[in-house]
Design a protein around this motif. Structure first.
Motif, PDB file in Angstrom:
ATOM      1  N   VAL A  56      51.519  16.096  38.617  1.00  0.00           N
ATOM      2  CA  VAL A  56      50.678  17.073  39.432  1.00  0.00           C
ATOM      3  C   VAL A  56      51.362  17.975  40.022  1.00  0.00           C
ATOM      4  CG1 VAL A  56      48.854  17.179  41.309  1.00  0.00           C
ATOM      5  CG2 VAL A  56      48.890  15.339  39.422  1.00  0.00           C
ATOM      6  N   ASP A  57      51.304  19.450  39.876  1.00  0.00           N
ATOM      7  CA  ASP A  57      52.091  20.434  40.607  1.00  0.00           C
ATOM      8  C   ASP A  57      50.924  21.404  40.939  1.00  0.00           C
ATOM      9  OD1 ASP A  57      53.824  22.058  41.332  1.00  0.00           O
ATOM     10  OD2 ASP A  57      54.414  22.800  39.438  1.00  0.00           O
ATOM     11  N   VAL A  58      50.915  21.378  42.405  1.00  0.00           N
ATOM     12  CA  VAL A  58      50.015  22.121  42.849  1.00  0.00           C
ATOM     13  C   VAL A  58      50.642  22.878  44.304  1.00  0.00           C
ATOM     14  CG1 VAL A  58      47.691  22.546  44.339  1.00  0.00           C
ATOM     15  CG2 VAL A  58      47.969  20.692  42.255  1.00  0.00           C
ATOM     16  N   ALA A  59      50.531  24.184  44.358  1.00  0.00           N
ATOM     17  CA  ALA A  59      51.202  24.820  45.389  1.00  0.00           C
ATOM     18  C   ALA A  59      50.170  24.647  46.741  1.00  0.00           C
ATOM     19  CB  ALA A  59      51.254  26.347  45.362  1.00  0.00           C
ATOM     20  N   ASP A  60      51.105  24.291  47.817  1.00  0.00           N
ATOM     21  CA  ASP A  60      50.534  24.241  49.084  1.00  0.00           C
ATOM     22  C   ASP A  60      49.428  25.216  49.505  1.00  0.00           C
ATOM     23  OD1 ASP A  60      52.022  21.983  49.431  1.00  0.00           O
ATOM     24  OD2 ASP A  60      53.400  23.134  50.606  1.00  0.00           O
ATOM     25  N   ALA A  61      49.622  26.653  49.003  1.00  0.00           N
ATOM     26  CA  ALA A  61      48.712  27.555  49.425  1.00  0.00           C
ATOM     27  C   ALA A  61      47.306  27.529  48.639  1.00  0.00           C
ATOM     28  CB  ALA A  61      49.387  29.063  48.963  1.00  0.00           C
ATOM     29  N   ALA A  62      47.369  26.484  47.463  1.00  0.00           N
ATOM     30  CA  ALA A  62      46.106  26.583  46.723  1.00  0.00           C
ATOM     31  C   ALA A  62      45.292  25.164  47.248  1.00  0.00           C
ATOM     32  CB  ALA A  62      46.407  26.392  45.240  1.00  0.00           C
ATOM     33  N   MET A  63      45.934  24.480  47.924  1.00  0.00           N
ATOM     34  CA  MET A  63      45.479  23.172  48.359  1.00  0.00           C
ATOM     35  C   MET A  63      43.874  23.307  48.938  1.00  0.00           C
ATOM     36  SD  MET A  63      46.454  20.376  47.068  1.00  0.00           S
ATOM     37  CE  MET A  63      47.917  19.388  47.068  1.00  0.00           C
ATOM     38  N   ALA A  64      43.767  24.545  49.724  1.00  0.00           N
ATOM     39  CA  ALA A  64      42.479  24.755  50.396  1.00  0.00           C
ATOM     40  C   ALA A  64      41.565  25.506  49.796  1.00  0.00           C
ATOM     41  CB  ALA A  64      42.856  25.333  51.880  1.00  0.00           C
ATOM     42  N   ALA A  65      42.135  25.790  48.568  1.00  0.00           N
ATOM     43  CA  ALA A  65      40.966  26.892  47.736  1.00  0.00           C
ATOM     44  C   ALA A  65      39.880  26.085  47.393  1.00  0.00           C
ATOM     45  CB  ALA A  65      41.840  27.372  46.391  1.00  0.00           C
ATOM     46  N   MET A  66      38.757  26.698  47.223  1.00  0.00           N
ATOM     47  CA  MET A  66      37.446  25.883  46.927  1.00  0.00           C
ATOM     48  C   MET A  66      37.198  26.277  45.501  1.00  0.00           C
ATOM     49  SD  MET A  66      36.365  25.132  49.831  1.00  0.00           S
ATOM     50  CE  MET A  66      34.624  24.337  49.579  1.00  0.00           C
ATOM     51  N   VAL A  67      36.797  24.930  44.889  1.00  0.00           N
ATOM     52  CA  VAL A  67      36.599  24.971  43.356  1.00  0.00           C
ATOM     53  C   VAL A  67      35.413  24.164  43.188  1.00  0.00           C
ATOM     54  CG1 VAL A  67      38.891  24.987  42.807  1.00  0.00           C
ATOM     55  CG2 VAL A  67      37.992  22.854  43.000  1.00  0.00           C
ATOM     56  N   PRO A  68      34.576  24.430  42.106  1.00  0.00           N
ATOM     57  CA  PRO A  68      33.336  23.424  41.886  1.00  0.00           C
ATOM     58  C   PRO A  68      33.716  22.240  41.432  1.00  0.00           C
ATOM     59  CG  PRO A  68      33.355  25.621  40.323  1.00  0.00           C
ATOM     60  CD  PRO A  68      34.785  25.475  41.001  1.00  0.00           C
ATOM     61  N   ASN A  69      32.805  21.110  42.179  1.00  0.00           N
ATOM     62  CA  ASN A  69      33.100  19.941  42.009  1.00  0.00           C
ATOM     63  C   ASN A  69      33.229  19.318  40.622  1.00  0.00           C
ATOM     64  OD1 ASN A  69      33.594  17.281  43.057  1.00  0.00           O
ATOM     65  ND2 ASN A  69      31.375  17.211  43.839  1.00  0.00           N
ATOM     66  N   PHE A  70      34.260  18.532  40.432  1.00  0.00           N
ATOM     67  CA  PHE A  70      34.525  17.844  39.003  1.00  0.00           C
ATOM     68  C   PHE A  70      34.680  19.049  37.889  1.00  0.00           C
ATOM     69  CE2 PHE A  70      33.124  14.228  40.896  1.00  0.00           C
ATOM     70  CZ  PHE A  70      33.510  13.283  40.227  1.00  0.00           C
ATOM     71  N   ILE A  71      35.360  19.961  38.423  1.00  0.00           N
ATOM     72  CA  ILE A  71      35.602  21.299  37.193  1.00  0.00           C
ATOM     73  C   ILE A  71      36.777  20.913  36.370  1.00  0.00           C
ATOM     74  CG2 ILE A  71      37.056  22.484  38.629  1.00  0.00           C
ATOM     75  CD1 ILE A  71      34.023  23.788  36.239  1.00  0.00           C
ATOM     76  N   LEU A  72      37.630  20.058  36.844  1.00  0.00           N
ATOM     77  CA  LEU A  72      38.900  19.661  36.140  1.00  0.00           C
ATOM     78  C   LEU A  72      38.646  18.528  35.261  1.00  0.00           C
ATOM     79  CD1 LEU A  72      41.763  20.265  38.810  1.00  0.00           C
ATOM     80  CD2 LEU A  72      41.116  21.676  36.614  1.00  0.00           C
ATOM     81  N   GLN A  73      37.804  17.551  35.671  1.00  0.00           N
ATOM     82  CA  GLN A  73      37.612  16.246  34.878  1.00  0.00           C
ATOM     83  C   GLN A  73      37.324  16.315  33.323  1.00  0.00           C
ATOM     84  OE1 GLN A  73      34.813  14.486  33.739  1.00  0.00           O
ATOM     85  NE2 GLN A  73      35.935  12.433  33.182  1.00  0.00           N
ATOM     86  N   PRO A  74      36.642  17.261  32.845  1.00  0.00           N
ATOM     87  CA  PRO A  74      36.534  17.344  31.378  1.00  0.00           C
ATOM     88  C   PRO A  74      37.680  17.919  30.636  1.00  0.00           C
ATOM     89  CG  PRO A  74      35.163  18.939  32.605  1.00  0.00           C
ATOM     90  CD  PRO A  74      35.549  18.191  33.726  1.00  0.00           C
ATOM     91  N   LEU A  75      38.224  18.935  31.702  1.00  0.00           N
ATOM     92  CA  LEU A  75      39.677  19.142  30.871  1.00  0.00           C
ATOM     93  C   LEU A  75      40.564  17.882  30.814  1.00  0.00           C
ATOM     94  CD1 LEU A  75      40.370  22.627  32.674  1.00  0.00           C
ATOM     95  CD2 LEU A  75      39.139  22.028  30.402  1.00  0.00           C
ATOM     96  N   VAL A  76      40.668  17.135  31.821  1.00  0.00           N
ATOM     97  CA  VAL A  76      41.598  15.925  31.794  1.00  0.00           C
ATOM     98  C   VAL A  76      41.297  15.114  30.955  1.00  0.00           C
ATOM     99  CG1 VAL A  76      42.513  14.198  33.425  1.00  0.00           C
ATOM    100  CG2 VAL A  76      42.482  16.320  34.244  1.00  0.00           C
ATOM    101  N   GLU A  77      40.100  14.834  30.634  1.00  0.00           N
ATOM    102  CA  GLU A  77      39.391  13.966  29.743  1.00  0.00           C
ATOM    103  C   GLU A  77      39.718  14.414  28.267  1.00  0.00           C
ATOM    104  OE1 GLU A  77      35.034  12.143  28.299  1.00  0.00           O
ATOM    105  OE2 GLU A  77      35.139  12.987  30.258  1.00  0.00           O
ATOM    106  N   ASN A  78      39.518  15.704  28.065  1.00  0.00           N
ATOM    107  CA  ASN A  78      39.748  16.132  26.598  1.00  0.00           C
ATOM    108  C   ASN A  78      41.275  15.851  26.434  1.00  0.00           C
ATOM    109  OD1 ASN A  78      37.413  17.029  25.660  1.00  0.00           O
ATOM    110  ND2 ASN A  78      37.939  18.982  25.637  1.00  0.00           N
ATOM    111  N   ALA A  79      42.097  16.080  27.410  1.00  0.00           N
ATOM    112  CA  ALA A  79      43.678  16.006  27.159  1.00  0.00           C
ATOM    113  C   ALA A  79      44.072  14.442  26.914  1.00  0.00           C
ATOM    114  CB  ALA A  79      44.271  16.633  28.562  1.00  0.00           C
TER     115      ALA A  79
END
Length: 370
Positions: free
Chosen positions: A249-272
């Motif tokens: 998991v590599d996330v820049a500190d500046a991106a941590m507070a960015a707002m994203v749709p809830n559970f938007i990453l889960q299907p991508l991770v599930e596909n992977a």
């Protein structure tokens, strides 16, 4: 039907007040030019007439509202009768009010106020009839405009609710497939008498479900919270695949507070996991990254084969099950951001890359701190 008090508070009355005030101002100028009285005197003397004119207008509008749902002949007949009655009463009050002023207060006015001829009655009546009709027309137009605005507001609300329901349905479509896989894995571990691993996976599943159920599936969340949920999910998969799965998991500190749709990453991770780890015998690496690029937030999920066969590019792209996961992500992005967001997928030599681009929006707390 509106009560009279509601009509008094209607913003559409302001133009009506202007009409009556402007009308008596014109009369003031006219009688001044005729030499009947000094400028301004007629306006002051006409204050009772002004108040009555506005009151009659309110009563006429109240009558129109009451007759709105009646048959047309009753509606127009009743309104016409009320209009003629108001015109007649107001006209005769005007004529005899100034006659009384001439007798009791200003004797100089007797040379014109005492002369109530049919021509004068007709002229005064015609002017008041025109004023009442104009005022009623403005009230009617204001009512139509207000109804149109309310209808537009309701349409906007219904559209937003429709989009919310649609996005919620898309979001909830993702859980059954994941739950089936997880429960199937737990069942397999129990069958193989790997009870400790089964208990670990049950604990991880409980944590993931808790994070899922305690959050609004339609709310935007800080990326940090989204990553907590993803880590809970990956904890389940780590218990399932053991050393075969490496997670980065590599996330820049500046991106941590960015707002994203809830559970938007889960299907991508599930596909992977499904197509990049479960589909091969060797080891694999799954990398989740996020970075702020100008006014965009870029989220990436990459799965690569470390040893053994490479993942199936077609399967990783979501063509299995007709790509429901990726299709849902694209629809959710479209609902939330329109053309400002996108999901791109591409195969590489030893794996697959999925990238989401969306507008960079910081949480309120982070904005306040900035």
């Amino acid at each position: 039907m509106k009560p009279l008090g509601a009509l008094l508070g209607n913003a559409a009355l302001r133009p009506v007040l202007v009409i009556w005030g402007f009308g008596y101002l014109l009369v003031d100028i006219f009688v001044y030019l005729m030499g009947r009285m000094p400028l301004g005197v007629s306006s002051v003397a006409s204050i009772p007439l002004f108040i009555l004119g506005v009151t009659y207008t309110l009563l006429l509008e109240w009558t129109r509202q009451r007759l709105r749902d009646r048959p047309s002949w009753i509606r127009w007949g009743g309104l016409g009768a009320a209009l003629m009655l108001a015109t007649a009463v107001h006209s005769f009050f005007d004529l005899y009010y100034f006659k009384w002023l001439a007798i009791a207060v200003v004797p100089d006015w007797q040379r014109w106020a005492m002369d109530i001829t049919p021509e004068r009655i007709f002229t005064v009546g015609l002017l008041y009839l025109w004023t009442f009709c104009l005022a009623l027309t403005l009230l009617w137009a204001a009512g139509v405009g207000g109804a149109a605005e309310r209808a537009a507001a309701r349409a906007t609300l219904f559209k937003a609710e429709k989009q919310r329901a649609e996005a919620a349905a898309l979001r909830l479509q993702l859980n059954p497939h994941f739950l089936f896989n997880t429960l199937n894995s737990i069942s397999s571990l129990v069958t193989l008498d790997r009870k400790a691993e089964a208990e670990t996976m049950i604990d991880q599943l409980a944590g993931f479900l808790r994070a899922s159920l305690e959050s609004d599936p339609m709310a935007d969340v800080p990326l940090a919270r989204e990553l907590d949920t993803i880590e809970a999910y990956l904890g389940i998969e780590a218990a399932r695949f053991g050393e075969r799965l490496s997670i980065e998991v590599d996330v820049a500190d500046a991106a941590m507070a960015a707002m994203v749709p809830n559970f938007i990453l889960q299907p991508l991770v599930e596909n992977a996991i499904k197509h990049g780890v479960a589909a091969q015998r060797g080891e694999a690496t799954l990398r989740v990254s996020a970075v702020a690029e100008g006014e965009e937030l870029v989220l990436s999920v990459v799965n690569r084969a470390t040893t053994g066969d490479s993942p199936d590019p077609a399967g990783a792209g979501g063509h299995g099950r007709k790509g429901i996961g990726l299709m849902n992500i694209r629809q959710r992005l479209r609902i939330s951001y329109g053309e400002r967001a996108s999901l791109d997928t591409r195969a590489v030599d030893d794996g697959f890359v999925a990238t989401i681009r969306l507008p960079l929006q910081l949480s309120r707390i982070d904005r306040a701190a900035a």
